[in-house]
Every structure is written in structure tokens, then in C-alpha cells.
Design a protein around this motif. Sequence first.
Motif, PDB file in Angstrom:
ATOM      1  N   ASP A 310      42.336 -56.944 -38.139  1.00 51.50           N
ATOM      2  CA  ASP A 310      41.652 -57.983 -38.918  1.00 51.50           C
ATOM      3  C   ASP A 310      40.551 -57.339 -39.756  1.00 51.50           C
ATOM      4  N   ASP A 311      39.324 -57.827 -39.623  1.00 55.87           N
ATOM      5  CA  ASP A 311      38.205 -57.281 -40.399  1.00 55.87           C
ATOM      6  C   ASP A 311      37.304 -56.383 -39.556  1.00 55.87           C
ATOM      7  N   ARG A 312      37.763 -55.959 -38.433  1.00 54.76           N
ATOM      8  CA  ARG A 312      36.955 -55.126 -37.545  1.00 54.76           C
ATOM      9  C   ARG A 312      36.814 -53.716 -38.107  1.00 54.76           C
ATOM     10  N   PRO A 313      35.871 -52.955 -37.610  1.00 54.62           N
ATOM     11  CA  PRO A 313      35.743 -51.556 -38.036  1.00 54.62           C
ATOM     12  C   PRO A 313      37.014 -50.769 -37.698  1.00 54.62           C
ATOM     13  N   THR A 314      37.325 -49.797 -38.517  1.00 58.94           N
ATOM     14  CA  THR A 314      38.534 -48.997 -38.349  1.00 58.94           C
ATOM     15  C   THR A 314      38.420 -48.099 -37.117  1.00 58.94           C
ATOM     16  N   MET A 315      39.493 -48.068 -36.350  1.00 59.24           N
ATOM     17  CA  MET A 315      39.565 -47.202 -35.167  1.00 59.24           C
ATOM     18  C   MET A 315      40.424 -45.990 -35.508  1.00 59.24           C
ATOM     19  N   THR A 316      39.921 -44.777 -35.246  1.00 56.23           N
ATOM     20  CA  THR A 316      40.687 -43.552 -35.465  1.00 56.23           C
ATOM     21  C   THR A 316      41.214 -43.059 -34.129  1.00 56.23           C
ATOM     22  N   LEU A 317      42.517 -42.823 -34.079  1.00 58.41           N
ATOM     23  CA  LEU A 317      43.153 -42.356 -32.852  1.00 58.41           C
ATOM     24  C   LEU A 317      43.690 -40.946 -33.073  1.00 58.41           C
ATOM     25  N   PRO A 319      46.047 -37.551 -32.183  1.00 55.52           N
ATOM     26  CA  PRO A 319      47.494 -37.498 -31.895  1.00 55.52           C
ATOM     27  C   PRO A 319      47.789 -37.804 -30.431  1.00 55.52           C
ATOM     28  N   HIS A 320      48.808 -38.618 -30.214  1.00 52.27           N
ATOM     29  CA  HIS A 320      49.279 -38.970 -28.879  1.00 52.27           C
ATOM     30  C   HIS A 320      48.114 -39.408 -27.981  1.00 52.27           C
ATOM     31  N   SER A 321      47.350 -40.336 -28.484  1.00 49.19           N
ATOM     32  CA  SER A 321      46.222 -40.849 -27.701  1.00 49.19           C
ATOM     33  C   SER A 321      46.272 -42.367 -27.712  1.00 49.19           C
ATOM     34  N   ARG A 322      45.308 -42.968 -27.020  1.00 53.43           N
ATOM     35  CA  ARG A 322      45.299 -44.415 -26.850  1.00 53.43           C
ATOM     36  C   ARG A 322      43.865 -44.917 -26.852  1.00 53.43           C
ATOM     37  N   GLY A 323      43.675 -46.093 -27.386  1.00 53.68           N
ATOM     38  CA  GLY A 323      42.368 -46.735 -27.362  1.00 53.68           C
ATOM     39  C   GLY A 323      42.486 -48.164 -26.857  1.00 53.68           C
ATOM     40  N   GLU A 324      41.370 -48.720 -26.440  1.00 54.65           N
ATOM     41  CA  GLU A 324      41.351 -50.106 -25.966  1.00 54.65           C
ATOM     42  C   GLU A 324      40.292 -50.882 -26.733  1.00 54.65           C
ATOM     43  N   MET A 325      40.567 -52.175 -26.934  1.00 49.14           N
ATOM     44  CA  MET A 325      39.563 -53.020 -27.568  1.00 49.14           C
ATOM     45  C   MET A 325      39.680 -54.442 -27.025  1.00 49.14           C
ATOM     46  N   PRO A 326      38.535 -55.129 -26.856  1.00 47.92           N
ATOM     47  CA  PRO A 326      38.599 -56.546 -26.459  1.00 47.92           C
ATOM     48  C   PRO A 326      39.051 -57.381 -27.652  1.00 47.92           C
ATOM     49  N   ILE A 327      39.839 -58.393 -27.391  1.00 47.21           N
ATOM     50  CA  ILE A 327      40.374 -59.203 -28.479  1.00 47.21           C
ATOM     51  C   ILE A 327      40.625 -60.613 -27.967  1.00 47.21           C
ATOM     52  N   ALA A 328      40.452 -61.587 -28.836  1.00 48.04           N
ATOM     53  CA  ALA A 328      40.671 -62.986 -28.470  1.00 48.04           C
ATOM     54  C   ALA A 328      42.126 -63.366 -28.720  1.00 48.04           C
ATOM     55  N   GLY A 330      45.209 -65.463 -30.220  1.00 46.23           N
ATOM     56  CA  GLY A 330      45.389 -66.003 -31.562  1.00 46.23           C
ATOM     57  C   GLY A 330      46.189 -65.041 -32.421  1.00 46.23           C
ATOM     58  N   LYS A 331      46.251 -65.328 -33.726  1.00 43.83           N
ATOM     59  CA  LYS A 331      46.990 -64.498 -34.663  1.00 43.83           C
ATOM     60  C   LYS A 331      46.099 -63.395 -35.223  1.00 43.83           C
ATOM     61  N   HIS A 332      46.671 -62.191 -35.335  1.00 49.04           N
ATOM     62  CA  HIS A 332      45.928 -61.034 -35.831  1.00 49.04           C
ATOM     63  C   HIS A 332      46.814 -60.190 -36.746  1.00 49.04           C
ATOM     64  N   THR A 333      46.159 -59.316 -37.502  1.00 47.83           N
ATOM     65  CA  THR A 333      46.874 -58.381 -38.380  1.00 47.83           C
ATOM     66  C   THR A 333      46.359 -56.981 -38.109  1.00 47.83           C
ATOM     67  N   ALA A 334      47.297 -56.045 -37.980  1.00 51.34           N
ATOM     68  CA  ALA A 334      46.938 -54.641 -37.741  1.00 51.34           C
ATOM     69  C   ALA A 334      47.408 -53.808 -38.922  1.00 51.34           C
ATOM     70  N   ALA A 335      46.468 -53.139 -39.596  1.00 58.83           N
ATOM     71  CA  ALA A 335      46.795 -52.234 -40.701  1.00 58.83           C
ATOM     72  C   ALA A 335      46.705 -50.807 -40.178  1.00 58.83           C
ATOM     73  N   VAL A 336      47.798 -50.025 -40.348  1.00 60.67           N
ATOM     74  CA  VAL A 336      47.868 -48.658 -39.837  1.00 60.67           C
ATOM     75  C   VAL A 336      47.906 -47.703 -41.018  1.00 60.67           C
TER      76      VAL A 336
END
Length: 850
Positions: A310-317, A319-328, A330-336
Motif C-alpha cells: 500500500d502506502d507504507r515505507p518500502t521494505m528491502t529484502l 537474497p533468500h531472506s524473509r521479513g515480517e510486518m503487522p497488517i490489518a 482487508g484488501k492490499h496491494t504489494a509492489a515488488v
Amino acid sequence: MPTTIEGIGTTYYGKKNLNAYQGQCEFCRRVTRLEDYETRLWFVVFYVPVIPLTRKQIIALCTICQRHRAVPLATWHQIKEDAIQRATQSFADNPDDPQSAIELLQTLSCFDWFDEAERLAQGIEQRFDDEAAVQLQIGHWHMFRKRPADAERCYRAALDLDPQQMGAKRELAAGMIATGRSAEAEALMRAAPAIWPREDAALYFELATAYQQKGKHDQALMVLAELLGVNPRLSADKSFCKAVRSSERAMAKVDSILPRVRIYRRPWAWVATAALVVVAALLCGNAYLANHRTLHVVNGFSVPIQVQIDDRPTMTLEPHSRGEMPIAEGKHTAAVGVGGKTLRSDSFELGRGYWARFVDKPTYILNAGCGALLTHELVTYSKNHAPGGTVRIFANDPFIEFQNVDYAFSRFPETIRLVKGQETTFARVDEIQLDPDRVFALSQSQLPWADQMSFAEAHLQVVPDDRALVQAYVRRAAEFRQLDRARTFLMTGLDAAPIRVEWHRMVESLTIDAKQEQSLRERYANMLKKEPNDSAVLYLAGRMERDPDAAQSYFQRSAAADPANPYPWLALGYRMAINGDFSAAKTAFARAAELRPDDDEYTVHLFNVRLALGEYEALEQELRAVLTQSPLRFDVHEKLLSVLAAQGRIAEARSASDEYHRRLSDAGGTEEFWHRALVFEQLRLTYLEGDFDAFLKLSDDPIVAEWAAYVRYQGHLEKELYDAAAADLSQNNGTVNGFDSLPLAIGWRLAGDGIKSAEWWDKAIAQLERGATEHRYVATLLRKAPDISDDELRTLSVDAQHKALILIALAQQTRVRRDSLLTLAEKLNYLPGFPHHFIARAISAIRATD
């Protein structure tokens, strides 16, 4: 660690025997992808490797901080060999001890010697076929290797040997339930000696769940009622109650098998107050759960990516890693994005029913860019736990929701405390650490071919210079007749910068008409106008050039423009080799192999041209030295047979074959495996010997049924039985091309039947015209026969034996250049495999007519 200052210093180049896995870095303490592999340390000048220093084994390289441990490769091999030798010696000292055999199997698996482990497992299964405990352990091994059908066979064998072997019975029933054979599983569970619900409630609950999934709710309720009868405490278990209510709703039952909850009389004020507190807690808790979900974001690529939800700050991952984020919910959009450019944008939705939020345990995963292979595993813990369980693989879905996951992106615990000794099943999800090109090694049951291709396309969009993946992708496309899809996809990358050489090579090989070919020529001409000294473009333009001198000029300019580019050396060597200049070809192939020492495409060409030059003694010494170190290397063994056969040393080739099979036999394996290996080896040896009656007899073996028609075609062609060979070719299941038909045209002309020769000549040309660029060009030249110039023959870019067939066909139709044509054909006939004998016999027959 290697160090470079302004491009000068030491660094590693190359990765061999890569083993990647998830783990915690001992230096930065982060959980990430760790890598073990073999490499070489180089002294570099401006990052160009100049002096090779030593080979190293890299251990636990962290893909985040890059820190690792390194030991000399020889030391590492010694450690590995000592461990395997100890286990092997223990087994050799106690060949009748199944535990020693099992320990050797576990040691081989620990060091990723899976080929040897597979053969040992097969040998153990056969040798101890009267040991129920051994068959049970081998069944667990097959489940570890993800082969449920083989595991079921072993479990059945264990149960046949010992009907009291309850572990085998339990695993067999669980496998039946997992594969949809619920009724068969229940019959097995209740057969004496029975597995009763009190002893294995988890298995019976799986059975009830399986009945529910098939819509057999009456049978599911009977099993659930039986479970409740032996263990009334299950009425307090949420999953159990949910299953009961699900079947009761499906059957519209009014009375439940679950006991009613008694409500004792209390003062109304207390009841009202308690009700208000409960309602408030439910409302607040439900709202909290709806707005505090956890989203796991996974990067399955070998490069960093950026993800914005959505409009959240960009997360950088990384290679071959994983991140977690709290989220409500509903409908969301992920731009990669990759490297600052948006790769794709996906919409997804999180949502649960009001009450479901309290009882369900969802795990939400965003597979960013669809670059990860995700796995869902179920494992059962028991007193006699062994590797195994059920595994499902998920790919190409940007958002996945899993239910009731016990371990998300973490390993199963080594041990747990069992409640009253009862088996317990846990679930986990994780990413499979797999090189992208290895996805094609998965079976169709694990991941369908369409998903494999989509997964490869996702990775090629992010890491387009993965040469192994590009070639594996095109091979898989050919196997499933998806070449149009492959060409369309690869065409999207032809305008990319820097130039994706392997993409262009594959597109050129998939070109099927003159219009596409001309389009590529114009593309490279325009690119050279802008960058006349671009090594990659010069190489690609040379591949499209028909004039051999012009093509050679392009390749030489390409090599001069970039000395580290191996492609022009490969092209120069190939052109020289198919025109009989083997010495010059060897120099070019040696340079290409030096630049790509671990690439078979380069080393095989170098071997072939050395074979053509007659370097038999040196090649034999080198190959035998490799076999001494790696006695089961089949590719090296095949090369040794070619060297011996090229010298006419057929008896020694047979002796080498017998010795190789003895080594294989010592390594273990099934009777079917040995029979299959022996049949194909005999096919090769009988052809080398020229014993075509024995060769044809082998085509009747069921092992070669799939290729029997083509084997018979080869044998009948060599025996000059051309009618039979033609009939075989028409029955061949594979694709017939013009180079299968051309020998028949040659053979019939040798036999004096000009009508049939002309018929097969026309067939060969028609088949070649339906092929890709080079085959269509061959067809054009053959239509001009015998008026084909020497310069036109030099422009041909087909392999040596195919070119020899063309030269022979032309020699049959002209006397002017017959001697020179046959001389070159004879020179190109240096590989001992089919159609070596046919080519040699045809050359002799034509010369005899003069």
C-alpha cells in the motif's frame, strides 16, 4: 577472507557442488540462506582472475554479511572421506548387521552423496528383505526422499514379515489416508492386530478428516464418536469439536454427539455482569485480531528486492531472506521492485469470519515476485521417530494462506515430550532453498510442468544472466512442446542492456522462418551501428552470418573486444572443427574451456576435437585418472569407451565396461537398475563392435521399448536392410528429422535403387525445411545438389557426422569433387557412435565404384 584494493588482490571465482540451506549465521547471528560450495581462490588484477592460488571448501557463507569459514578442499575431502570410510568399513566388517548398513546410509546422506545413498538403500532393501525393522527404516528413507510409493512398498514388506510391526502398519495407513484411500486405510487399521482409537487418536482423526473431505460425513461422525467414547476430554479440543460440528451441519443433525455444557444457576446480576464482560472482551479481542495480523514477506530471488505494501515505507529484502510486518485484514496491494524498477504489482486480501478469528490460526505469506518455492510439511512424532512426512510445494502464487501452522519458517524440533507416549503431528511452512534451474528436476506430481516454466520465467525476469536456467528452460519447453511460449518469452529480453547473450542464442536456435531470421540480422546490424566494438553483438552477428570468412571476422573481433568472453572462441572452434581444421579448433576450444572450466558445453567440444586429432594416449591417461578418484562418473566412463573404440581396442572397451559395472554393483542397487544399465551398455558396445545382429536383438528388451523402433532403424540401416529401416523410422515415437531420412537416400543409391533414393531424398529435404534456421538452410543447399560450391559447404553449421552425411550424398551425385568431399567426410567421422559404421561403409563403397 579474500581482500581486494582498487580491483587488485584475491577473490573467489566459481561455485561447484553448491549446497544452500536456511540457518543462523555464526557471525552476524541473523537467520538467512547459508551456502557450502567448492571454489578457487585467485589473484586478480582489476577484478580479472590472473593467477589461480588454491581450491577451497566454503562452509556456511552468509548471504547477508558474506562471512564464512573456509578450509582447503583437500582437507575437506579428507574429512568427508574419513567419515564415509569409517561407516563403510563398519559395514564391510559387519555385512550382515543391518544397523551398520543403516548408519552408512545416514552418513552418505549427511554428505549429500545421494546417488550412492540411493544405490545403497536399494541394496539394503534387497539384502535384508527378511528383516521387518530394516524394511521399516528403508520405508522412512523413501519418505525422506519424497517417494511415497516406494515407502508404501517397504511398509507393506515390513508388515508381511512381522504382522506385529505396528510402526509399519501406522505409516502404511497414514499413506493410504494421504492418497485418498480412506476405506482401505480403515480396514487395515482395524485388522488384527488392530490400531485402536485409544492407542492412536491422531491417526483416527486424520481418517475422519479424510472422510469429511470426500463428503462422507456419516462415516466421519462414526469415527469421531468412537474417538470421543474412548477419550471424553476431546470434547474440549477446538479442532475436534470443529470437525464434529462440520459433519453434523452437513448431515443436518439436530442432536450433537458432543456433551451439552451445563449452565448452573447464578444470581441474575452476576450473569448479566459476566455476559457484559464477555461481550466486551469478544469485541475488543476481535477488533485487535482483525488489525494485528502478521504478514510474512519472502524473497526467493538471488538478488535484493524492494517491496511496498500500500502506502507504507518500502521494505528491502536481501537474497533468500524473509521479513515480517503487522497488517490489518482487508484488501492490499504489494509492489515488488528490483534495482529501483518495478517488477510487478499484486493485489491480495486478508479476511476471516468474526468467530473464525478466535479459533483459526492462519499464516499469511507474500511470495514477493513469485520467486520462492514454498513447502507445507506434516511430520508425526513418535517414540521411534524417523525422517519422513507429507510435503506439498507451492509456486507462482503471490499470496498464500495456510491454516494451523505450528512452525512458520523454522525447523521442526529435534525432540518433543509426548503426552502419554501418543504420536503427535505438527505442520510447518518454509522456503525450499533450490537453484532455479533445479526446479525442472522436480516430478510432475511435486510441481506440474506449467508451474515449473512459470517459476523459471519469474527468475529469468529478475536474474536474466542465469545461463543454466535459460538452457534448462528451453530444454523443458522442447520436452513439453512449448517452444512458441519459450520464444515469445525470450523475445521480451532481446532489447535489454546489458545484452543477454544466452537469450539471443536460444532465440536464434528457435527461429523457424526466414522473416524471423532477417529480423534478427537487422537487429544486430542496427546495434553495431551504435556500438561497433561490442563483443557480445559482434558474436551474435557472426552467428547469423552465412559467409564463413565474414563470420570468422566477427568472432575474431568479438574475442579481441573482450578477452574474457568465451562465446567467440566456442564459435571459432566449432566452425574450424566441422571444416576439418582440428588443430586450430583445439586451440579455440581450449581457450573457451579455460574461460569456463566448469561448463560441459566447452569441455565436451574440447574432448571431441582431441579425439579427432588422435590424442588417444593422453586422453586415456586423463580419463583413467579421473575414474580412479571418482570411479562412478558415467560421463567419464563413456568418454573412455569412445577413446578405446576409436583405436579399435574393442576387447579393452568391453573389459572397461565390465569393470565399471562391477563398481556400480558394489555400490548397491536393484536388479531392475542393473539390468537397465547393462542393456544400454550392451547396445553401445555391440554397435562399437559392429555386431548388428546382437544390436538388433537387444531392441526386443522391454527396457528399451520406448526407443525400440529407432534402435531397430539403426541396426537395419547398418545391415543394409533399407526397407526394414524405413519401416522402423515410420514407427519411431520421437521426432524424425531430415538427418534420419538422408542415410536412407544414400543407402538406396548405393543399392542401385534410384527411385527409392529420390523418394527419401525429397523426404529428407521436406523434413529439414520444417526445422529451425540451420536445418532450413541445409534443405536449401540440398535442393541445389550437386551444384553446391565449396564456399557454401563451409557455411554449414551442423555437427560433424551430419555434415559427413551431406558430403557423402553430394559425392554420390558428382565426380568432379568426389575425392575431396569423401576425404573431408572421412575426416569428420571421428566419433565412434551411430552412424559411424554406415558413414565409413558408404565412403568405401563410393570409392570402390571409381
